[in-house]
Structures are given as C-alpha cells and as structure tokens.
Enzyme design. Structure first.
Site, PDB file in Angstrom:
ATOM      1  CB  ALA A  73      -0.947  -0.011   1.194  1.00 25.80           C
ATOM      2  CB  THR A  74       4.107   2.175   1.563  1.00 24.52           C
ATOM      3  OG1 THR A  74       3.683   1.850   2.890  1.00 24.52           O
ATOM      4  CG2 THR A  74       5.012   3.389   1.599  1.00 24.52           C
ATOM      5  CG  ASN A 153      -3.876   3.321  10.064  1.00 26.87           C
ATOM      6  OD1 ASN A 153      -4.383   4.313   9.538  1.00 26.87           O
ATOM      7  ND2 ASN A 153      -2.700   3.353  10.656  1.00 26.87           N
ATOM      8  CD  GLN A 181      -5.994  -1.667   8.927  1.00 22.87           C
ATOM      9  OE1 GLN A 181      -6.338  -2.828   9.127  1.00 22.87           O
ATOM     10  NE2 GLN A 181      -4.747  -1.319   8.978  1.00 22.87           N
ATOM     11  CB  SER A 201      -1.234  -3.660   1.581  1.00 24.01           C
ATOM     12  OG  SER A 201       0.079  -4.109   1.597  1.00 24.01           O
ATOM     13  CG  HIS A 203       1.001  -6.898   4.903  1.00 20.25           C
ATOM     14  ND1 HIS A 203       1.072  -6.516   6.210  1.00 20.25           N
ATOM     15  CD2 HIS A 203       1.231  -5.801   4.162  1.00 20.25           C
ATOM     16  CE1 HIS A 203       1.347  -5.216   6.256  1.00 20.25           C
ATOM     17  NE2 HIS A 203       1.452  -4.755   5.017  1.00 20.25           N
ATOM     18  CB  THR A 242      11.188  -9.294 -12.419  1.00 29.38           C
ATOM     19  OG1 THR A 242      12.161  -9.043 -13.438  1.00 29.38           O
ATOM     20  CG2 THR A 242      10.711 -10.728 -12.520  1.00 29.38           C
ATOM     21  CB  CYS A 328       2.998   3.248  10.720  1.00 25.52           C
ATOM     22  SG  CYS A 328       1.572   2.246  10.410  1.00 25.52           S
TER      23      CYS A 328
HETATM   24  C1  LIG Z   1      -0.739  -0.825   6.600  1.00 25.64           C
HETATM   25  C2  LIG Z   1      -1.312   0.374   5.980  1.00 25.64           C
HETATM   26  C3  LIG Z   1      -0.637   1.040   4.936  1.00 25.64           C
HETATM   27  C4  LIG Z   1       0.734   0.619   4.448  1.00 25.64           C
HETATM   28  O1  LIG Z   1       0.707  -0.666   3.897  1.00 25.64           O
HETATM   29  P1  LIG Z   1       2.072  -1.417   3.507  1.00 25.64           P
HETATM   30  O2  LIG Z   1       1.638  -2.655   2.851  1.00 25.64           O
HETATM   31  O3  LIG Z   1       2.757  -1.685   4.804  1.00 25.64           O
HETATM   32  O4  LIG Z   1       2.869  -0.547   2.640  1.00 25.64           O
HETATM   33  C5  LIG Z   1      -1.247   2.140   4.381  1.00 25.64           C
HETATM   34  N1  LIG Z   1      -2.452   2.570   4.791  1.00 25.64           N
HETATM   35  C6  LIG Z   1      -3.135   1.958   5.781  1.00 25.64           C
HETATM   36  C7  LIG Z   1      -4.470   2.475   6.181  1.00 25.64           C
HETATM   37  C8  LIG Z   1      -2.588   0.842   6.407  1.00 25.64           C
HETATM   38  O5  LIG Z   1      -3.260   0.236   7.381  1.00 25.64           O
END
Ligand SMILES: *Cc1c(COP(=O)(O)O)cnc(C)c1O
Length: 389
Positions: A73-74, A153, A181, A201, A203, A242, A328
C-alpha cells in the site's frame, strides 16, 4: 491457547494457510518470469499473474487491466499521489487530504509540498469524520486530487467515501482512497465508492507481505499516472520491475478468500468478538473510547486510559501482542496524530491501546485479552495511588 495472543491485525495478519499452498508451486516449479514470452515457464507465470489480477478485480469490482501490481500500500499510495500530481501539473498543483491519513499519505504530501504542491489538510470531528462542507469549500479550480482514507488504521472510523467521491466527480477532481484497512473487512467496490484510484495491500487481508495493488480508472475518466519506477515497461509501463509471481498469486488467492468471507458474513463474526471485547473494556474505570460507536471497521478497537502511560500498559500486557496507536508510528513517542486530530489531549492519546482482530481470532482469546487488560489497568492504578499517597 497459544501465548502471546496476537491482537495486532491492523499492523499485519497471519498468512492464511490456503494462501501459502497456492503460492508454493510458484517458487520451485512454475518459477518463470511473467515477461518471458518465448517459453512455457514464462507463459505459466503470466497466466498465474492474470488469474490473480482477475480475482482482485472481482473483489474490488473493477476491470483487471485497471489494477497495477506494486510492492504494497505504501508504494500504491506514493504512486497515486505523486503519479497524479506529476501527470496533471498543467491543470494545477493543489491536493486535498485529511488530518487522519496513514503516514504513507502524509509523508507523500509532505514531499509534494517541498516540490511546491499546495496541500489542504481537512480537520475531522470528535469521531474522526470529515465534514462534507469543509471538503466542498476546500476544492478549487487548480485542485487535481483528493485523497481520503476509507477505514482508519488506528481507530477504525469509516468515512462516507461514496459521498466524497460523488462530490469530487461533480467537480471533476480525481479521488483516491486508501482502502488498505477496509479490504476484506467490508464490501469495497470502486464503483460504489466513486473513486478513481484505490490502494490496498495483501498482508492486511491474510496475504503475503511485499505486494499490493493500485486501482486506477481506465475510462470516464482515464487516470493518467507518471511512473515512480522506470525500467522494462512492466504493468503497462506504470510500474517496471520483474513481477513477484508467488506473492501476486498469494494476493489473488487471499482476495478470493476475502470476497467469499465478506459474502458469508465473516465481518459480522469479527465485529461480534470486537463488541464483546469493547463491552468488557468499557467497564474499566477511566476508559475513553477512541473508536466511534458506529460507522466503523469490524476488527479495530481503540481505547485510552486516563492517567495511565501507554508504555507501562504495553509492558504490563506482556502476553498480548497489541499496539499503542499504530505500528507505523510506534518508533516515536509522539502522541498519535490521528487521536490529536480527534481532539484528544496528548496525555490521553499517549495512553491509547489499539486491539485488532482477524479471521483467526477466537472467543477464548478475546476473553483472555479482556482479563489481561483489566488486570494490568487495575495493577497500574493501584501502583499510581500508592505512589501518590
Ligand atoms: C498498513 C497500511 C498502509 C501501508 O501498507 P504497507 O503494505 O505496509 O505498505 C497504508 N495505509 C493503511 C491504512 C494501512 O493500514
């Protein structure tokens, strides 16, 4: 029950074993480069990437070609904010966002400000919501992008993103939402949200770390983006490098599982567990709820404890993996910018505890965590009284 108990799912989630199973063959058997056009290894990898893209498109309600695979997400947020402002520089250099965004947004806008982009940070009310009239007043002829987080988040507050999207569309301003989120925790449909760009994202919804997507609309309007990373022209030239095929396959499988889970009511089951935890914690003395009572994500509960230190709370809760504020920002001792924006005093913001649940959270774990928090708070209050007498 395994100890410590994991209740920090807003930071990251356990990879679903079904996701791992889907990924494994792409490490040791189908390990081709998805850009290799001359042999079966490449074709197989490319096909796997396209299956994953279709699964994500089906989760988000978009077309597969509207999705760009990135590292998380970043990167997705950086690409949305920097990519749009660079591509639309001739239209204007003004961006609107909120005071309660993830650092990936706020640090990107800070960086844009250094390059001369003007940024308006909208305030929020005591529950963490943006007022539509404030947003409307902030939009100018030179505004190129509005970015608002869908589900926060830290507190779990959900914004009226559809209304925000509709307003932006009526003013012909592009709209991005950070849905990281929210995906997998509530229905997230890009058409319903009226967004032109969306970040998420893997994860955060039981997929692997290191992979995410950016949704960007292809038609009415077609969003233009300047790439952040140049190279072999992968992902239609928007993001070279890649493709991490096993991670993408994992994200696709996690998306498929999330789509079915949301349809089958998993969010309601998680919300019921969160509600139980909330009921028990709200009985403790001096507790302040930072999560709003409704219009919230199902898996996050954020509370503060009057006159207690967040640090000592976390130390006392040794067998529970939770977070003070957000992962974070936990490297710094500054109070959470989100809680400050809600109007919480710095002392209260510093005593915040964020508990976040997932698909794998059990009733037994919720009870144990509630007991553990209660015992720690009681003990800290006793020590405090002793110290003051
Ligand atoms: C975790 C999170 C991110 C960042 O995600 P990454 O996969 O760690 O880069 C951005 N925005 C929100 C709201 C998040 O919870």
């Amino acid at each position: 029950m395994k100890r410590p108990i994991y209740m920090d799912n807003a930071a990251t989630t356990r990879v679903d074993p079904r996701v791992v199973d889907a990924m494994l063959p792409y490490f040791t058997e189908s390990y081709g480069n998805a850009s290799s056009r001359n042999h079966a290894f490449g074709w197989e990898a490319e096909e796997a990437v396209e299956v994953a893209r279709r699964r994500l498109a089906s989760l988000l309600g978009c077309e597969p070609r509207e999705l760009t695979f990135v590292s998380g997400a970043t990167e997705s947020i950086n690409l949305a904010l920097k990519g749009v402002t660079a591509a639309y520089a001739s239209k204007g250099r003004h961006v609107v966002t909120t005071a309660i965004e993830h650092p990936a947004v706020l640090d990107s806008t800070k960086s844009l400000e250094k390059e001369g982009v003007e940024v308006t940070y909208l305030p929020v009310d005591a529950e963490g919501r943006v007022a539509m009239d404030r947003l409307e007043a902030a939009l100018r002829p030179d505004t190129v992008l509005v970015s608002v987080i869908l589900g926060n988040n830290e507190t779990g507050v959900v914004q009226s993103v559809s209304a925000i999207g509709d307003l932006c569309r009526s003013k012909e301003v592009l709209f991005h939402t950070d849905a990281t989120q929210a995906v997998g925790k509530m229905p997230v449909d890009v058409a319903e949200l009226s967004c032109d760009l969306l970040s998420c994202s893997a994860h955060k919804f039981h997929g692997p770390k290191g992979v995410g997507v950016l949704f960007s609309k292809r038609r009415s309007p077609r969003v233009r983006l300047r790439p952040l990373i140049d190279g072999g022209g992968h992902e239609s030239g928007v993001r070279s490098g890649t493709l991490p095929v096993p991670a993408i396959v994992g994200m696709g499988r996690a998306a498929e599982l999330a789509r079915v889970a949301v349809e089958e009511g998993e969010p309601a089951r998680i919300a019921a567990l969160r509600d139980e935890l909330e009921t028990r914690l709200l009985q403790l003395p001096g507790v302040v709820r930072n999560t709003p009572p409704d219009g919230r994500l199902p898996h996050i509960l954020n509370v503060s404890f009057q006159e207690l230190e967040g640090e000592s709370l976390l130390l006392g809760l040794r067998d529970v993996a939770v977070s003070s504020g957000s992962a974070c920002a936990s490297a710094s001792l500054d109070p959470s910018h989100v809680l400050i924006a809600l109007g919480r005093k710095p002392e209260l913001a510093r005593s915040a505890l964020r508990l976040s649940l997932s698909r794998f959270t059990t009733e037994e774990e919720v009870e144990a965590v509630a007991e553990s928090v209660a015992a720690t708070v009681t003990e800290l209050r006793r020590l405090r009284r002793q110290h003051h007498s």
